[in-house]
Structures are given as structure tokens and as C-alpha cells.
Design a protein around this motif. Sequence first.
Motif, PDB file in Angstrom:
ATOM      1  N   PRO A   2       0.819  -1.215   0.000  1.00  0.00           N
ATOM      2  CA  PRO A   2       0.000   0.000   0.000  1.00  0.00           C
ATOM      3  C   PRO A   2       0.853   1.265   0.000  1.00  0.00           C
ATOM      4  N   GLY A   3       0.498   2.203  -0.866  1.00  0.00           N
ATOM      5  CA  GLY A   3       1.170   3.492  -0.938  1.00  0.00           C
ATOM      6  C   GLY A   3       2.463   3.508  -1.716  1.00  0.00           C
ATOM      7  N   LEU A   4       2.912   2.353  -2.204  1.00  0.00           N
ATOM      8  CA  LEU A   4       4.184   2.287  -2.922  1.00  0.00           C
ATOM      9  C   LEU A   4       4.070   2.911  -4.313  1.00  0.00           C
ATOM     10  N   VAL A   5       5.115   3.664  -4.709  1.00  0.00           N
ATOM     11  CA  VAL A   5       5.228   4.180  -6.071  1.00  0.00           C
ATOM     12  C   VAL A   5       6.221   3.285  -6.820  1.00  0.00           C
ATOM     13  N   ASN A   6       5.839   2.806  -7.991  1.00  0.00           N
ATOM     14  CA  ASN A   6       6.707   1.963  -8.805  1.00  0.00           C
ATOM     15  C   ASN A   6       7.095   2.676 -10.093  1.00  0.00           C
ATOM     16  N   TYR A   7       8.409   2.729 -10.342  1.00  0.00           N
ATOM     17  CA  TYR A   7       8.936   3.171 -11.630  1.00  0.00           C
ATOM     18  C   TYR A   7       9.360   1.907 -12.379  1.00  0.00           C
ATOM     19  N   VAL A   8       8.754   1.652 -13.526  1.00  0.00           N
ATOM     20  CA  VAL A   8       8.971   0.402 -14.251  1.00  0.00           C
ATOM     21  C   VAL A   8       9.597   0.696 -15.617  1.00  0.00           C
ATOM     22  N   LEU A   9      10.839   0.253 -15.796  1.00  0.00           N
ATOM     23  CA  LEU A   9      11.571   0.475 -17.043  1.00  0.00           C
ATOM     24  C   LEU A   9      11.231  -0.615 -18.052  1.00  0.00           C
ATOM     25  N   LEU A  10      10.956  -0.218 -19.298  1.00  0.00           N
ATOM     26  CA  LEU A  10      10.474  -1.162 -20.305  1.00  0.00           C
ATOM     27  C   LEU A  10      11.562  -1.756 -21.184  1.00  0.00           C
ATOM     28  N   GLY A  11      12.822  -1.412 -20.934  1.00  0.00           N
ATOM     29  CA  GLY A  11      13.892  -2.003 -21.733  1.00  0.00           C
ATOM     30  C   GLY A  11      14.407  -1.047 -22.792  1.00  0.00           C
ATOM     31  N   ALA A  12      15.628  -1.351 -23.270  1.00  0.00           N
ATOM     32  CA  ALA A  12      16.331  -0.429 -24.159  1.00  0.00           C
ATOM     33  C   ALA A  12      16.684  -1.061 -25.497  1.00  0.00           C
ATOM     34  N   ASP A  13      16.834  -0.206 -26.469  1.00  0.00           N
ATOM     35  CA  ASP A  13      17.340  -0.546 -27.791  1.00  0.00           C
ATOM     36  C   ASP A  13      18.838  -0.820 -27.686  1.00  0.00           C
ATOM     37  N   GLU A  14      19.443  -1.292 -28.767  1.00  0.00           N
ATOM     38  CA  GLU A  14      20.898  -1.395 -28.788  1.00  0.00           C
ATOM     39  C   GLU A  14      21.502   0.007 -28.698  1.00  0.00           C
ATOM     40  N   ALA A  15      22.722   0.094 -28.128  1.00  0.00           N
ATOM     41  CA  ALA A  15      23.297   1.400 -27.830  1.00  0.00           C
ATOM     42  C   ALA A  15      24.786   1.414 -28.141  1.00  0.00           C
ATOM     43  N   SER A  16      25.512   2.336 -27.502  1.00  0.00           N
ATOM     44  CA  SER A  16      26.915   2.550 -27.851  1.00  0.00           C
ATOM     45  C   SER A  16      27.767   1.296 -27.681  1.00  0.00           C
ATOM     46  N   PHE A  17      27.488   0.502 -26.657  1.00  0.00           N
ATOM     47  CA  PHE A  17      28.251  -0.723 -26.426  1.00  0.00           C
ATOM     48  C   PHE A  17      28.216  -1.641 -27.640  1.00  0.00           C
ATOM     49  N   HIS A  18      27.031  -1.776 -28.255  1.00  0.00           N
ATOM     50  CA  HIS A  18      26.875  -2.677 -29.399  1.00  0.00           C
ATOM     51  C   HIS A  18      27.606  -2.162 -30.639  1.00  0.00           C
ATOM     52  N   ASP A  19      27.973  -0.884 -30.601  1.00  0.00           N
ATOM     53  CA  ASP A  19      28.721  -0.289 -31.706  1.00  0.00           C
ATOM     54  C   ASP A  19      30.227  -0.306 -31.443  1.00  0.00           C
ATOM     55  N   GLY A  20      30.617  -0.952 -30.350  1.00  0.00           N
ATOM     56  CA  GLY A  20      32.035  -1.061 -30.018  1.00  0.00           C
ATOM     57  C   GLY A  20      32.582   0.066 -29.169  1.00  0.00           C
ATOM     58  N   PHE A  21      31.736   1.035 -28.777  1.00  0.00           N
ATOM     59  CA  PHE A  21      32.188   2.165 -27.970  1.00  0.00           C
ATOM     60  C   PHE A  21      32.194   1.784 -26.497  1.00  0.00           C
ATOM     61  N   ARG A  22      33.114   2.372 -25.732  1.00  0.00           N
ATOM     62  CA  ARG A  22      33.181   2.113 -24.303  1.00  0.00           C
ATOM     63  C   ARG A  22      33.136   3.434 -23.539  1.00  0.00           C
ATOM     64  N   ILE A  23      32.155   3.571 -22.664  1.00  0.00           N
ATOM     65  CA  ILE A  23      31.975   4.774 -21.850  1.00  0.00           C
ATOM     66  C   ILE A  23      33.085   4.868 -20.817  1.00  0.00           C
ATOM     67  N   ALA A  24      33.646   6.064 -20.659  1.00  0.00           N
ATOM     68  CA  ALA A  24      34.753   6.294 -19.732  1.00  0.00           C
ATOM     69  C   ALA A  24      34.334   7.253 -18.618  1.00  0.00           C
ATOM     70  N   ASP A  25      35.140   7.294 -17.572  1.00  0.00           N
ATOM     71  CA  ASP A  25      34.921   8.217 -16.462  1.00  0.00           C
ATOM     72  C   ASP A  25      34.893   9.656 -16.977  1.00  0.00           C
ATOM     73  N   GLY A  26      33.863  10.394 -16.611  1.00  0.00           N
ATOM     74  CA  GLY A  26      33.744  11.790 -17.022  1.00  0.00           C
ATOM     75  C   GLY A  26      32.968  12.013 -18.300  1.00  0.00           C
ATOM     76  N   ASP A  27      32.646  10.958 -19.037  1.00  0.00           N
ATOM     77  CA  ASP A  27      31.840  11.124 -20.256  1.00  0.00           C
ATOM     78  C   ASP A  27      30.480  11.710 -19.903  1.00  0.00           C
ATOM     79  N   ARG A  28      29.943  12.537 -20.807  1.00  0.00           N
ATOM     80  CA  ARG A  28      28.624  13.125 -20.625  1.00  0.00           C
ATOM     81  C   ARG A  28      27.670  12.480 -21.617  1.00  0.00           C
ATOM     82  N   VAL A  29      26.614  11.850 -21.086  1.00  0.00           N
ATOM     83  CA  VAL A  29      25.648  11.141 -21.920  1.00  0.00           C
ATOM     84  C   VAL A  29      24.401  12.005 -22.080  1.00  0.00           C
ATOM     85  N   SER A  30      24.110  12.384 -23.323  1.00  0.00           N
ATOM     86  CA  SER A  30      22.937  13.212 -23.622  1.00  0.00           C
ATOM     87  C   SER A  30      21.902  12.362 -24.346  1.00  0.00           C
ATOM     88  N   ILE A  31      20.679  12.362 -23.827  1.00  0.00           N
ATOM     89  CA  ILE A  31      19.575  11.631 -24.442  1.00  0.00           C
ATOM     90  C   ILE A  31      18.535  12.634 -24.911  1.00  0.00           C
TER      91      ILE A  31
END
Length: 315
Positions: free
Chosen positions: A255-284
Amino acid sequence: MSPSSSLPPVLFEALYKGERHVAFDRPAPGTPQTLYRVADGQLASAFVGTDGSATAVKTAVTGRAETVTVTADDPEVRPLPPLLPTATGNALLSGFMGTHKKKWGGETAPEGVEFTPPKWFFKGFGDWVRLPGEPLDVPARPVALIEEPEVALVYVNDADGTPHYAGYTFANDLCDIGLHRKDPGYNPYCKLCDTALAPWLFLGPPPRSVNGRVSIVRDGATAWEGSFDCGGDALYFPIQGMVEHLFSFPAVRRPGLVNYVLLGADEASFHDGFRIADGDRVSIDVKSHGVAFENAVRYVSPAPLGASAAGVPAA
């Protein structure tokens, strides 16, 4: 491409001079905006106590509310995640994995047979959510990070634990896909990265079409960019089936709980061979809905546990 004029109404909650308010529009920067004073949980209660429509919810919370007029970009207006309760532990962030048709050979789940649900993960409590502009913390030595632009559905449970759908927003479910691929059993660890959630709550059914672009900036220059599609039409599993299965578990129907439910993601930078590094800024940039947000990735090395904290008796 500009967002469709047929998009549903939008609302958002924010702190203004330390007090909670709600707004029912998204004006251009510098233009006037009316904020309505609300108590903690009042907006969530409006979704439970009405039919959940934009008109009914607005009527329920604005009737006798104190108002203040500000500019849309007033620095004292601090947005909040949609419907986030003040009390820690009264909201859960979770989601589904491997939901896109692209990961199922372009097929959709067969009809007329028993529903087979996708894998599910628990991300954290609601107050673990990060807002646009805030850093996303990850463990200091990830195997391979991936940004995941997703639709996030928002539900509020009533006093009996029955979930009431409120609307949807958008998220970046940052995680360590490399750790998951190393061993799928490590997936709970993989998900221990911060998630960004846009503050805008769209008051309509889960969207069928959502598209946009991701840009990752490193040292002031764009290091990677690509497109994504995370609407219902891109999914292998029907949204209704996924949600009904999730809410068959009593643990998410408190009772009273709020649920945020994520529906899943498309392929992204990882699938293109890119690797996110410390300090990178991700803009969506969710171009279909006119929503854009950015977060910096921050590698964090906590201080090592002392012997007593690790459960080892002192010498």
C-alpha cells in the motif's frame, strides 16, 4: 523533427524555496509558469482517488492550492522525480530485460499462447534516482558500461495495494553490460549504477512510438552518437502482459508504494564497439517527445571497509 501536437498533457513536481509544488505545463524558458503548492503524497493520492485523467488530477490538487508564478527557468525551481515520496523506501525502481524485437530477430511474442515474461531486475529505491544534470555514479572498475534510453512507467498503489497507472517518463538506465555478459548471474551487480529519470510525467497510455538520439561527449567533443527506439511498437513483449505479470507479486503491491517500471532499451553505444569512460557526458534527446537530458558518468572508489565493518572481530 518537432514533437507531435498529439502528445498527452504533462505535469511535474518541484521544490520551490523548499516547498513542494506541481505544474501542469512545460513552457519555453523565460515564460511565466504557475506552480501549485501541494503536500507530500498529495499528487500521488490524486491518481488513486480520481479516474487518473489530466483534468481530474489537476482539479483534485489545484482547487484550493496556494499558487506562485515563476519563470520556467527560475533557478529556485528544483524538479523532482515524478511522484517521488519523501520517505525513503516508499518507491521502487525496476525494469525488464531483453524486451526489444531487435533482440528477438524482429519478431513479436506469439498470440494465443501462455504469456512468457521477460527477465526482470531490481534497480533500487526511488530516492536512488538521479535527475538531469546530476552525475551518475558507477563502481570504479566497470567491465563495460552502457547507456540505456528507456520508457519508465509510473504507478501508485492505493491503500489496498492495487496499482494505479499515472503516466510515463524517460530514463537512462546506466549499467555494466560487460559484467552481465561475463556472467548473467552477476546481473544484480551490473545494475548497481545510478539511473537518470526525466521529471516530466506524460499523462497518457504507454507510448507506442518513441525515438531519439544519444550523444556521448568526451573532453568537449562528441565521441559517439546514435539513434534509438524504445516505444511499445519496438518491443517483443506486450506491455500489458509484462506489467500484469510484475504486479502479480505481492512485494510490489505494498500500500502506498510508487513503482517506476523500465520497459527495456534498444541497442546502444556498447553494441557499436564504444566504451563509456569516467567523465563522459551522456545526452539523451527524446525527439518524439521534446525531452532532452544529460548526465555525466562518474567512477567512484569508496574507501575500503574496516575490519569491524566487514564483520571481522577486532584483534
